[in-house]
Motif scaffolding. Structure first.
Motif, PDB file in Angstrom:
ATOM      1  N   TYR A  27      17.325 -52.315   6.179  1.00  0.00           N
ATOM      2  CA  TYR A  27      17.340 -50.880   6.467  1.00  0.00           C
ATOM      3  C   TYR A  27      16.586 -50.074   5.411  1.00  0.00           C
ATOM      4  O   TYR A  27      16.665 -48.848   5.409  1.00  0.00           O
ATOM      5  N   ARG A  28      15.848 -50.745   4.530  1.00  0.00           N
ATOM      6  CA  ARG A  28      15.058 -50.023   3.533  1.00  0.00           C
ATOM      7  C   ARG A  28      14.115 -49.060   4.248  1.00  0.00           C
ATOM      8  O   ARG A  28      13.538 -49.388   5.277  1.00  0.00           O
ATOM      9  N   GLY A  29      13.999 -47.870   3.701  1.00  0.00           N
ATOM     10  CA  GLY A  29      13.184 -46.844   4.324  1.00  0.00           C
ATOM     11  C   GLY A  29      13.987 -45.906   5.207  1.00  0.00           C
ATOM     12  O   GLY A  29      13.452 -44.925   5.721  1.00  0.00           O
ATOM     13  N   LYS A  30      15.277 -46.214   5.391  1.00  0.00           N
ATOM     14  CA  LYS A  30      16.166 -45.351   6.171  1.00  0.00           C
ATOM     15  C   LYS A  30      17.370 -44.968   5.321  1.00  0.00           C
ATOM     16  O   LYS A  30      17.787 -45.708   4.435  1.00  0.00           O
ATOM     17  N   VAL A  31      17.925 -43.811   5.622  1.00  0.00           N
ATOM     18  CA  VAL A  31      19.211 -43.434   5.047  1.00  0.00           C
ATOM     19  C   VAL A  31      20.270 -44.116   5.908  1.00  0.00           C
ATOM     20  O   VAL A  31      20.177 -44.110   7.142  1.00  0.00           O
ATOM     21  N   VAL A  32      21.247 -44.736   5.266  1.00  0.00           N
ATOM     22  CA  VAL A  32      22.295 -45.455   5.990  1.00  0.00           C
ATOM     23  C   VAL A  32      23.644 -44.789   5.744  1.00  0.00           C
ATOM     24  O   VAL A  32      24.013 -44.513   4.600  1.00  0.00           O
ATOM     25  N   LEU A  33      24.361 -44.531   6.831  1.00  0.00           N
ATOM     26  CA  LEU A  33      25.746 -44.070   6.767  1.00  0.00           C
ATOM     27  C   LEU A  33      26.617 -45.302   6.986  1.00  0.00           C
ATOM     28  O   LEU A  33      26.537 -45.944   8.035  1.00  0.00           O
ATOM     29  N   PHE A  34      27.409 -45.649   5.990  1.00  0.00           N
ATOM     30  CA  PHE A  34      28.195 -46.881   6.025  1.00  0.00           C
ATOM     31  C   PHE A  34      29.668 -46.531   6.006  1.00  0.00           C
ATOM     32  O   PHE A  34      30.138 -45.800   5.133  1.00  0.00           O
ATOM     33  N   PHE A  35      30.401 -47.039   7.011  1.00  0.00           N
ATOM     34  CA  PHE A  35      31.827 -46.770   7.098  1.00  0.00           C
ATOM     35  C   PHE A  35      32.578 -48.084   7.254  1.00  0.00           C
ATOM     36  O   PHE A  35      32.149 -48.972   7.986  1.00  0.00           O
ATOM     37  N   ILE A  36      33.717 -48.193   6.572  1.00  0.00           N
ATOM     38  CA  ILE A  36      34.553 -49.393   6.601  1.00  0.00           C
ATOM     39  C   ILE A  36      35.847 -49.052   7.328  1.00  0.00           C
ATOM     40  O   ILE A  36      36.553 -48.115   6.939  1.00  0.00           O
ATOM     41  N   GLY A  37      36.171 -49.800   8.379  1.00  0.00           N
ATOM     42  CA  GLY A  37      37.388 -49.525   9.140  1.00  0.00           C
ATOM     43  C   GLY A  37      37.656 -50.624  10.146  1.00  0.00           C
ATOM     44  O   GLY A  37      37.401 -51.793   9.890  1.00  0.00           O
ATOM     45  N   TYR A  38      38.152 -50.246  11.334  1.00  0.00           N
ATOM     46  CA  TYR A  38      38.395 -51.222  12.397  1.00  0.00           C
ATOM     47  C   TYR A  38      38.478 -50.491  13.725  1.00  0.00           C
ATOM     48  O   TYR A  38      38.831 -49.311  13.781  1.00  0.00           O
ATOM     49  N   ALA A  39      38.120 -51.174  14.786  1.00  0.00           N
ATOM     50  CA  ALA A  39      37.968 -50.528  16.093  1.00  0.00           C
ATOM     51  C   ALA A  39      39.287 -50.056  16.706  1.00  0.00           C
ATOM     52  O   ALA A  39      39.280 -49.139  17.518  1.00  0.00           O
ATOM     53  N   SER A  40      40.413 -50.655  16.338  1.00  0.00           N
ATOM     54  CA  SER A  40      41.704 -50.231  16.893  1.00  0.00           C
ATOM     55  C   SER A  40      42.332 -49.085  16.108  1.00  0.00           C
ATOM     56  O   SER A  40      43.448 -48.669  16.410  1.00  0.00           O
ATOM     57  N   CYS A  41      41.632 -48.587  15.119  1.00  0.00           N
ATOM     58  CA  CYS A  41      42.131 -47.482  14.291  1.00  0.00           C
ATOM     59  C   CYS A  41      42.413 -46.268  15.179  1.00  0.00           C
ATOM     60  O   CYS A  41      41.539 -45.850  15.937  1.00  0.00           O
ATOM     61  N   PRO A  42      43.612 -45.710  15.093  1.00  0.00           N
ATOM     62  CA  PRO A  42      43.959 -44.617  16.003  1.00  0.00           C
ATOM     63  C   PRO A  42      43.426 -43.250  15.597  1.00  0.00           C
ATOM     64  O   PRO A  42      43.368 -42.345  16.426  1.00  0.00           O
ATOM     65  N   ASP A  43      43.037 -43.070  14.341  1.00  0.00           N
ATOM     66  CA  ASP A  43      42.674 -41.711  13.921  1.00  0.00           C
ATOM     67  C   ASP A  43      41.496 -41.627  12.962  1.00  0.00           C
ATOM     68  O   ASP A  43      40.488 -41.000  13.267  1.00  0.00           O
ATOM     69  N   ILE A  44      41.570 -42.256  11.807  1.00  0.00           N
ATOM     70  CA  ILE A  44      40.555 -42.074  10.765  1.00  0.00           C
ATOM     71  C   ILE A  44      39.167 -42.510  11.231  1.00  0.00           C
ATOM     72  O   ILE A  44      38.196 -41.761  11.099  1.00  0.00           O
ATOM     73  N   CYS A  45      39.061 -43.703  11.776  1.00  0.00           N
ATOM     74  CA  CYS A  45      37.745 -44.232  12.160  1.00  0.00           C
ATOM     75  C   CYS A  45      37.076 -43.407  13.269  1.00  0.00           C
ATOM     76  O   CYS A  45      35.913 -43.006  13.110  1.00  0.00           O
ATOM     77  N   PRO A  46      37.758 -43.156  14.386  1.00  0.00           N
ATOM     78  CA  PRO A  46      37.072 -42.367  15.411  1.00  0.00           C
ATOM     79  C   PRO A  46      36.717 -40.958  14.947  1.00  0.00           C
ATOM     80  O   PRO A  46      35.658 -40.433  15.303  1.00  0.00           O
ATOM     81  N   THR A  47      37.564 -40.364  14.109  1.00  0.00           N
ATOM     82  CA  THR A  47      37.257 -39.033  13.595  1.00  0.00           C
ATOM     83  C   THR A  47      36.035 -39.082  12.689  1.00  0.00           C
ATOM     84  O   THR A  47      35.118 -38.259  12.810  1.00  0.00           O
ATOM     85  N   ALA A  48      35.997 -40.040  11.769  1.00  0.00           N
ATOM     86  CA  ALA A  48      34.869 -40.152  10.835  1.00  0.00           C
ATOM     87  C   ALA A  48      33.567 -40.439  11.569  1.00  0.00           C
ATOM     88  O   ALA A  48      32.523 -39.855  11.252  1.00  0.00           O
TER      89      ALA A  48
END
Length: 196
Positions: A57-78
């Motif tokens: 991904y060099r040459g791009k700005v990367v938004l990196f988030f750590i979580g899990y798909a079954s997360c009920p609130d934090i992940c989908p909101t972020a």
């Protein structure tokens, strides 16, 4: 007199214990970055299309988030905020930004599931995961945390308690910012533009 001396000694020991705990507590990621601690760095995960390497991904700005798909609130909101932040950018700017969502729950999150999950929020987002050893290494690299929490009487069986930072990685692959969960889309867009 002896009781008073014991009380003073106990109080002194407690104060020393509190001071040591305060000194040894983990500092927030933002403070660690500001103090010059080297966080972030390359990693290799597995996506629906095979290996996903940050170095690709060099040459791009990367938004990196750590979580899990079954997360009920934090992940989908972020991820929704990240998507809205990208929509604040024009098309040429958006083309210079990618998102990587790393799941710490590989038992439930297949690469196919993660592709659909991340792509739902924005077509520039990719979902990926890895084996537990790699996940733990990446989590440590980025000053994050997670832990499995048993949920008795729940069909899910367990949840994952995890940090909620959105990591902004510059075009050279360096961690530039760790944004708090409450960052709004306009602030995120401004942070991205600073790196374009």
């Amino acid at each position: 007199m002896k009781a008073l001396r014991n009380l003073l000694l106990l109080t002194l020991m407690m104060l020393i214990g509190v001071a040591v705990a305060f000194y040894l507590r983990p500092q927030p990621v933002e403070q660690r970055i500001a103090l010059g601690e080297k966080l972030g760095g390359d990693f290799t995960l597995q996506s629906q299309h095979g290996e996903l390497k940050l170095e690709d991904y060099r040459g791009k700005v990367v938004l990196f988030f750590i979580g899990y798909a079954s997360c009920p609130d934090i992940c989908p909101t972020a991820l929704a905020v990240a998507s809205q932040g990208l929509h604040e950018l024009n098309e040429a700017e958006q083309n210079q930004v990618s998102g990587i969502f790393m799941s710490v729950d590989p038992d439930r999150d297949s690469t196919e599931k993660l592709a659909k999950y991340a792509g739902f929020f924005h077509p520039n987002f990719t979902g990926a995961t890895a084996d537990r050893e790699t996940i733990d290494k990446v989590v440590k690299q980025y000053g994050a945390f997670y832990r499995m929490v048993d949920m008795d009487n729940s069909a899910m069986g367990y949840a994952v308690d995890h940090s909620s930072r959105l990591y902004v990685i510059d075009k050279e692959g360096n961690l530039a910012k760790a944004l708090v969960h409450a960052t709004n889309p306009k602030e995120l867009a401004a942070e991205i533009r600073n790196l374009l």
